[in-house]
Design a protein around this motif. Structure first.
Motif, mmCIF file in Angstrom:
data_model
loop_
_atom_site.group_PDB
_atom_site.id
_atom_site.type_symbol
_atom_site.label_atom_id
_atom_site.label_comp_id
_atom_site.label_asym_id
_atom_site.label_seq_id
_atom_site.Cartn_x
_atom_site.Cartn_y
_atom_site.Cartn_z
ATOM 1 N N THR A 258 51.645 57.903 13.581
ATOM 2 C CA THR A 258 52.023 58.652 14.780
ATOM 3 C C THR A 258 53.138 59.639 14.477
ATOM 4 O O THR A 258 53.091 60.799 14.872
ATOM 5 C CB THR A 258 52.494 57.678 15.884
ATOM 6 O OG1 THR A 258 51.474 56.724 16.110
ATOM 7 C CG2 THR A 258 52.800 58.438 17.165
ATOM 8 N N ALA A 259 54.170 59.212 13.740
ATOM 9 C CA ALA A 259 55.293 60.084 13.403
ATOM 10 C C ALA A 259 54.841 61.232 12.504
ATOM 11 O O ALA A 259 55.284 62.367 12.656
ATOM 12 C CB ALA A 259 56.383 59.288 12.712
ATOM 13 N N LYS A 260 53.945 60.940 11.568
ATOM 14 C CA LYS A 260 53.478 61.962 10.644
ATOM 15 C C LYS A 260 52.721 63.049 11.368
ATOM 16 O O LYS A 260 52.916 64.243 11.143
ATOM 17 C CB LYS A 260 52.601 61.310 9.582
ATOM 18 C CG LYS A 260 52.142 62.286 8.501
ATOM 19 C CD LYS A 260 51.317 61.559 7.474
ATOM 20 C CE LYS A 260 50.841 62.528 6.388
ATOM 21 N NZ LYS A 260 50.002 61.842 5.377
ATOM 22 N N THR A 261 51.829 62.651 12.290
ATOM 23 C CA THR A 261 51.045 63.618 13.047
ATOM 24 C C THR A 261 51.938 64.503 13.884
ATOM 25 O O THR A 261 51.735 65.708 13.981
ATOM 26 C CB THR A 261 50.039 62.879 13.952
ATOM 27 O OG1 THR A 261 49.236 62.018 13.147
ATOM 28 C CG2 THR A 261 49.150 63.880 14.681
ATOM 29 N N THR A 262 52.962 63.916 14.498
ATOM 30 C CA THR A 262 53.864 64.681 15.346
ATOM 31 C C THR A 262 54.638 65.709 14.554
ATOM 32 O O THR A 262 54.776 66.855 14.971
ATOM 33 C CB THR A 262 54.853 63.730 16.053
ATOM 34 O OG1 THR A 262 54.120 62.737 16.761
ATOM 35 C CG2 THR A 262 55.733 64.502 17.026
ATOM 36 N N SER A 263 55.155 65.342 13.373
ATOM 37 C CA SER A 263 55.952 66.255 12.568
ATOM 38 C C SER A 263 55.109 67.404 12.032
ATOM 39 O O SER A 263 55.578 68.524 11.906
ATOM 40 C CB SER A 263 56.612 65.505 11.421
ATOM 41 O OG SER A 263 55.627 64.949 10.572
ATOM 42 N N CYS B 91 55.832 72.720 16.513
ATOM 43 C CA CYS B 91 56.146 74.143 16.400
ATOM 44 C C CYS B 91 57.236 74.466 17.421
ATOM 45 O O CYS B 91 57.048 74.266 18.621
ATOM 46 C CB CYS B 91 54.908 74.998 16.653
ATOM 47 S SG CYS B 91 55.246 76.780 16.671
ATOM 48 N N LYS B 92 58.379 74.940 16.926
ATOM 49 C CA LYS B 92 59.494 75.265 17.820
ATOM 50 C C LYS B 92 59.102 76.333 18.822
ATOM 51 O O LYS B 92 59.487 76.284 19.995
ATOM 52 C CB LYS B 92 60.694 75.753 17.005
ATOM 53 C CG LYS B 92 61.315 74.721 16.080
ATOM 54 C CD LYS B 92 62.482 75.334 15.322
ATOM 55 C CE LYS B 92 63.065 74.370 14.301
ATOM 56 N NZ LYS B 92 64.158 74.999 13.515
ATOM 57 N N LEU B 93 58.350 77.331 18.358
ATOM 58 C CA LEU B 93 57.975 78.448 19.228
ATOM 59 C C LEU B 93 57.093 77.989 20.373
ATOM 60 O O LEU B 93 57.308 78.376 21.525
ATOM 61 C CB LEU B 93 57.269 79.527 18.403
ATOM 62 C CG LEU B 93 56.793 80.757 19.185
ATOM 63 C CD1 LEU B 93 57.967 81.455 19.860
ATOM 64 C CD2 LEU B 93 56.050 81.713 18.267
ATOM 65 N N LYS B 94 56.091 77.165 20.080
ATOM 66 C CA LYS B 94 55.197 76.676 21.136
ATOM 67 C C LYS B 94 55.968 75.849 22.161
ATOM 68 O O LYS B 94 55.680 75.913 23.356
ATOM 69 C CB LYS B 94 54.069 75.847 20.527
ATOM 70 C CG LYS B 94 53.058 76.682 19.756
ATOM 71 C CD LYS B 94 51.948 75.812 19.199
ATOM 72 C CE LYS B 94 50.937 76.663 18.427
ATOM 73 N NZ LYS B 94 49.856 75.826 17.853
ATOM 74 N N GLU B 95 56.944 75.093 21.670
ATOM 75 C CA GLU B 95 57.752 74.287 22.587
ATOM 76 C C GLU B 95 58.546 75.189 23.542
ATOM 77 O O GLU B 95 58.624 74.930 24.743
ATOM 78 C CB GLU B 95 58.709 73.392 21.803
ATOM 79 C CG GLU B 95 59.549 72.485 22.693
ATOM 80 C CD GLU B 95 60.558 71.676 21.904
ATOM 81 O OE1 GLU B 95 61.120 70.733 22.471
ATOM 82 O OE2 GLU B 95 60.797 72.003 20.729
ATOM 83 N N CYS C 9 61.209 79.157 13.950
ATOM 84 C CA CYS C 9 60.218 78.206 13.439
ATOM 85 C C CYS C 9 59.606 78.730 12.139
ATOM 86 O O CYS C 9 59.352 79.920 11.991
ATOM 87 C CB CYS C 9 59.121 77.987 14.479
ATOM 88 S SG CYS C 9 57.907 76.747 13.979
ATOM 89 N N THR C 10 59.382 77.834 11.195
ATOM 90 C CA THR C 10 58.785 78.203 9.917
ATOM 91 C C THR C 10 57.502 77.413 9.650
ATOM 92 O O THR C 10 57.154 77.144 8.503
ATOM 93 C CB THR C 10 59.779 77.979 8.763
ATOM 94 O OG1 THR C 10 60.253 76.614 8.802
ATOM 95 C CG2 THR C 10 60.964 78.923 8.856
#
Length: 285
Positions: A184-189, A193-197, A221-222
């Motif tokens: 779950t943590a891996k998928t989230t990271s 995307c900072k921009l989408k947030e 975001c990179t």
């Protein structure tokens, strides 16, 4: 930025380039704006302008690298020490994604005109009808989120009649998270995307320049999608901390200090006290 000299090409036929002897007729990578013809800003005037009697500061846009009068940016610039970089109106329209970051990072423009009115400069600081609607819409969304939050709090509070059902669900969720914590943590990271947030939240676009504080580029975001977008817009340098005006100023200061250094004194400082005395005595004897 990424600019090459024109000596040795079609502009200077009789002058050979000492750095790149084999050079094409045209430097296709070079971009020539009005600055190369002695014109600046949206007013396309020279600097200094003999016909301009209004004292004003020129500020350079970090994207197009053109220079602008402070009164022609669509907003009153903050105090010079409050911001480090500026993006002009045209470049904000070109790099539209920056508006999402501006709501969180940009230094607010001044809203008080003060003595500029006395100089005959009229700056519109009132909000347009469209902006007012967006602000009302944003406040309405915040009110709705608050209302939904209260409803969720009430829903999350277990009632006395269904306490056993709540504990059963809670226990099942706990076991599920214990079983799949890493995945779950891996998928989230990976998908973050900072921009989408930021774009998921309400933010206001204006037809003005924006002003940015120190180290704001490090907050961009990179992720893979954003890097691709920077490349398509030809603004990859925005994520480069060595590209900033401050970095160039520091490099210039360092180069000047290097030029001033005396080789003899550098050699003297590298020796111990006995060697220094022997060298000085030998020099004067």
């Amino acid at each position: 930025r990424n600019f090459r000299c024109d000596c040795g090409n079609s502009k200077f036929k009789n002058l050979q380039c000492k750095l790149l002897p084999e050079k094409g007729k045209v430097n296709s990578g070079n971009k020539y704006n009005d600055n190369f013809y002695g014109l600046y800003c949206t007013c396309k005037r020279p600097y200094p302008d003999p016909e301009d009697e209004i004292p004003d500061e020129m500020i350079q846009c970090i994207v197009c690298e053109d220079w602008f009068h402070g009164r022609h940016l669509g907003a009153v610039p903050p105090e010079s020490g409050d911001f480090h970089e500026m993006v002009c109106q045209a470049c904000m329209n070109h790099c539209h994604f920056l508006w999402a970051y501006a709501s969180q990072l940009a230094v607010p423009a001044l809203t008080k005109v003060n003595s500029l009115e006395d100089e005959g400069i009229v700056l519109k600081v009132e909000e347009s009808e469209e902006q007012k609607k967006e602000i009302k819409k944003e406040s309405g969304v915040e009110h709705q989120e608050t209302k939904e939050g209260k409803q969720m709090e009430q829903f999350n509070e277990p009632s006395t009649s269904s306490g056993s059902d709540f504990l059963n669900i809670y226990g099942y969720c706990s076991k599920f998270l214990q079983k799949f914590p890493v995945e779950t943590a891996k998928t989230t990271s990976e998908s973050f995307c900072k921009l989408k947030e930021l774009q998921s939240k309400q933010f206001l676009k204006k037809d003005t320049a924006t002003f940015w504080p120190l180290n704001w580029r490090s907050k961009l975001c990179t992720c893979e999608d954003c890097l691709k977008m920077y490349s398509e817009l030809e603004v990859q340098f925005l994520t480069d901390e060595c590209d900033t005006v401050l970095a160039y100023e520091n490099k210039g200061t360092s180069d000047q200090e290097t030029e001033r250094r005396d080789p003899l004194m550098d050699t003297l400082n590298s020796m111990n006290r006995v060697q220094q005395v022997e060298l000085i005595c030998g020099k004067y004897n």
